[in-house]
Design a protein around this motif. Sequence first.
Motif, PDB file in Angstrom:
ATOM      1  N   ARG A  99      -1.378  -9.397   9.261  1.00 20.89           N
ATOM      2  CA  ARG A  99      -1.613  -7.980   8.973  1.00 20.89           C
ATOM      3  C   ARG A  99      -0.859  -7.086   9.961  1.00 20.89           C
ATOM      4  NH1 ARG A  99      -7.629  -6.261   8.204  1.00 20.89           N
ATOM      5  NH2 ARG A  99      -7.296  -7.510   6.351  1.00 20.89           N
ATOM      6  N   ALA A 100      -0.877  -7.459  11.243  1.00 18.72           N
ATOM      7  CA  ALA A 100      -0.185  -6.655  12.255  1.00 18.72           C
ATOM      8  C   ALA A 100       1.323  -6.622  11.996  1.00 18.72           C
ATOM      9  CB  ALA A 100      -0.472  -7.204  13.652  1.00 18.72           C
ATOM     10  N   VAL A 101       1.897  -7.773  11.683  1.00 20.76           N
ATOM     11  CA  VAL A 101       3.333  -7.801  11.405  1.00 20.76           C
ATOM     12  C   VAL A 101       3.638  -6.937  10.184  1.00 20.76           C
ATOM     13  CG1 VAL A 101       5.333  -9.233  10.848  1.00 20.76           C
ATOM     14  CG2 VAL A 101       3.638 -10.069  12.475  1.00 20.76           C
ATOM     15  N   SER A 102       2.783  -6.996   9.169  1.00 19.87           N
ATOM     16  CA  SER A 102       3.016  -6.175   7.970  1.00 19.87           C
ATOM     17  C   SER A 102       2.951  -4.682   8.297  1.00 19.87           C
ATOM     18  CB  SER A 102       2.011  -6.523   6.872  1.00 19.87           C
ATOM     19  OG  SER A 102       0.732  -5.984   7.140  1.00 19.87           O
ATOM     20  N   GLU A 103       2.164  -4.328   9.289  1.00 14.70           N
ATOM     21  CA  GLU A 103       2.026  -2.917   9.672  1.00 14.70           C
ATOM     22  C   GLU A 103       3.196  -2.408  10.508  1.00 14.70           C
ATOM     23  OE1 GLU A 103      -2.869  -3.105   9.828  1.00 14.70           O
ATOM     24  OE2 GLU A 103      -1.743  -2.964  11.698  1.00 14.70           O
ATOM     25  N   VAL A 104       3.818  -3.281  11.298  1.00 20.54           N
ATOM     26  CA  VAL A 104       4.874  -2.804  12.198  1.00 20.54           C
ATOM     27  C   VAL A 104       6.288  -3.111  11.723  1.00 20.54           C
ATOM     28  CG1 VAL A 104       3.339  -2.936  14.196  1.00 20.54           C
ATOM     29  CG2 VAL A 104       4.920  -4.813  13.745  1.00 20.54           C
ATOM     30  N   SER A 105       6.451  -4.034  10.791  1.00 29.17           N
ATOM     31  CA  SER A 105       7.791  -4.408  10.343  1.00 29.17           C
ATOM     32  C   SER A 105       8.260  -3.500   9.203  1.00 29.17           C
ATOM     33  CB  SER A 105       7.814  -5.861   9.861  1.00 29.17           C
ATOM     34  OG  SER A 105       9.099  -6.174   9.357  1.00 29.17           O
ATOM     35  N   PRO A 106       9.364  -2.775   9.417  1.00 29.05           N
ATOM     36  CA  PRO A 106       9.873  -1.901   8.354  1.00 29.05           C
ATOM     37  C   PRO A 106      10.476  -2.690   7.193  1.00 29.05           C
ATOM     38  CG  PRO A 106      11.333  -1.827  10.259  1.00 29.05           C
ATOM     39  CD  PRO A 106      10.155  -2.670  10.641  1.00 29.05           C
ATOM     40  N   THR A 107      10.751  -3.984   7.394  1.00 31.15           N
ATOM     41  CA  THR A 107      11.355  -4.794   6.344  1.00 31.15           C
ATOM     42  C   THR A 107      10.338  -5.726   5.685  1.00 31.15           C
ATOM     43  OG1 THR A 107      11.988  -6.445   8.003  1.00 31.15           O
ATOM     44  CG2 THR A 107      13.627  -4.758   7.469  1.00 31.15           C
ATOM     45  N   TRP A 108       9.041  -5.449   5.846  1.00 30.91           N
ATOM     46  CA  TRP A 108       7.994  -6.347   5.364  1.00 30.91           C
ATOM     47  C   TRP A 108       8.080  -6.544   3.854  1.00 30.91           C
ATOM     48  CZ3 TRP A 108       5.176  -9.764   7.640  1.00 30.91           C
ATOM     49  CH2 TRP A 108       4.101 -10.332   6.969  1.00 30.91           C
ATOM     50  N   SER A 109       7.827  -7.789   3.434  1.00 32.19           N
ATOM     51  CA  SER A 109       7.780  -8.129   2.010  1.00 32.19           C
ATOM     52  C   SER A 109       6.752  -9.238   1.815  1.00 32.19           C
ATOM     53  CB  SER A 109       9.155  -8.614   1.538  1.00 32.19           C
ATOM     54  OG  SER A 109       9.473  -9.842   2.171  1.00 32.19           O
ATOM     55  N   SER A 110       6.410  -9.503   0.570  1.00 35.27           N
ATOM     56  CA  SER A 110       5.439 -10.570   0.307  1.00 35.27           C
ATOM     57  C   SER A 110       6.002 -11.930   0.718  1.00 35.27           C
ATOM     58  CB  SER A 110       5.016 -10.570  -1.159  1.00 35.27           C
ATOM     59  OG  SER A 110       6.139 -10.771  -1.981  1.00 35.27           O
ATOM     60  N   SER A 111       7.323 -12.113   0.602  1.00 31.25           N
ATOM     61  CA  SER A 111       7.892 -13.398   1.032  1.00 31.25           C
ATOM     62  C   SER A 111       7.783 -13.556   2.550  1.00 31.25           C
ATOM     63  CB  SER A 111       9.340 -13.548   0.570  1.00 31.25           C
ATOM     64  OG  SER A 111      10.168 -12.584   1.169  1.00 31.25           O
ATOM     65  N   MET A 112       7.821 -12.433   3.288  1.00 34.08           N
ATOM     66  CA  MET A 112       7.629 -12.506   4.738  1.00 34.08           C
ATOM     67  C   MET A 112       6.197 -12.916   5.054  1.00 34.08           C
ATOM     68  SD  MET A 112       9.698  -9.374   6.424  1.00 34.08           S
ATOM     69  CE  MET A 112      11.484  -9.382   6.464  1.00 34.08           C
ATOM     70  N   SER A 113       5.270 -12.439   4.272  1.00 29.70           N
ATOM     71  CA  SER A 113       3.872 -12.820   4.470  1.00 29.70           C
ATOM     72  C   SER A 113       3.718 -14.326   4.321  1.00 29.70           C
ATOM     73  CB  SER A 113       2.983 -12.094   3.459  1.00 29.70           C
ATOM     74  OG  SER A 113       1.643 -12.487   3.603  1.00 29.70           O
ATOM     75  N   SER A 114       4.305 -14.886   3.283  1.00 31.99           N
ATOM     76  CA  SER A 114       4.244 -16.335   3.064  1.00 31.99           C
ATOM     77  C   SER A 114       4.927 -17.081   4.208  1.00 31.99           C
ATOM     78  CB  SER A 114       4.911 -16.702   1.742  1.00 31.99           C
ATOM     79  OG  SER A 114       4.238 -16.082   0.677  1.00 31.99           O
ATOM     80  N   ALA A 115       6.059 -16.567   4.669  1.00 29.88           N
ATOM     81  CA  ALA A 115       6.785 -17.205   5.772  1.00 29.88           C
ATOM     82  C   ALA A 115       5.934 -17.216   7.035  1.00 29.88           C
ATOM     83  CB  ALA A 115       8.113 -16.478   6.014  1.00 29.88           C
ATOM     84  N   TRP A 116       5.288 -16.095   7.325  1.00 31.17           N
ATOM     85  CA  TRP A 116       4.439 -16.024   8.518  1.00 31.17           C
ATOM     86  C   TRP A 116       3.274 -17.006   8.429  1.00 31.17           C
ATOM     87  CZ3 TRP A 116       4.458 -14.499  13.369  1.00 31.17           C
ATOM     88  CH2 TRP A 116       5.462 -13.620  13.781  1.00 31.17           C
TER      89      TRP A 116
END
Length: 156
Positions: free
Chosen positions: A112-129
């Motif tokens: 959740r924190a990465v999704s809040e601070v990353s300007p390039t956040w995507s659902s694939s990034m969520s899966s990667a994390w």
Amino acid sequence: MALRSISEVPLPDPATIEQVRLSCADIPEGSTRLSRAFYDNLFTMVPEMREMFSADLKPQQQRMADALLSVVQHLDTPEELAGYLRRLGSQHHRELGVRPEHYPHVGRALVRAVSEVSPTWSSSMSSAWVLVYQWVTAHMLAGAELAASSSSHGAR
């Protein structure tokens, strides 16, 4: 996020690692923006975990920020990183009282924190994390289990 052992969690593939790195690319070295968001999320989700830390959270935020960015940078040297993560898991068990049941909360707060601070956040990034966090957690838990068994043998 289910907890799995080291043997069950392979190192994420290079594309997954690159997604995680991309999500952190805009976080300057030394910044605690991500770790501040992480602890805000963690303590909102699990308020009782706040008492595990000192009143002044700034030093812990800096340690967490430095450790997290170091992990992301060194995912391509997994043997070296795995040893570091096991030592970190052992230290967190001994010094903070971190237990296995805390790790899923930590994972959710981190994603959740990465999704809040990353300007390039995507659902694939969520899966990667999630994949990277599962690998990291497996190694930290192995270190924590070793510390727990060492302390229980010493207590006899």
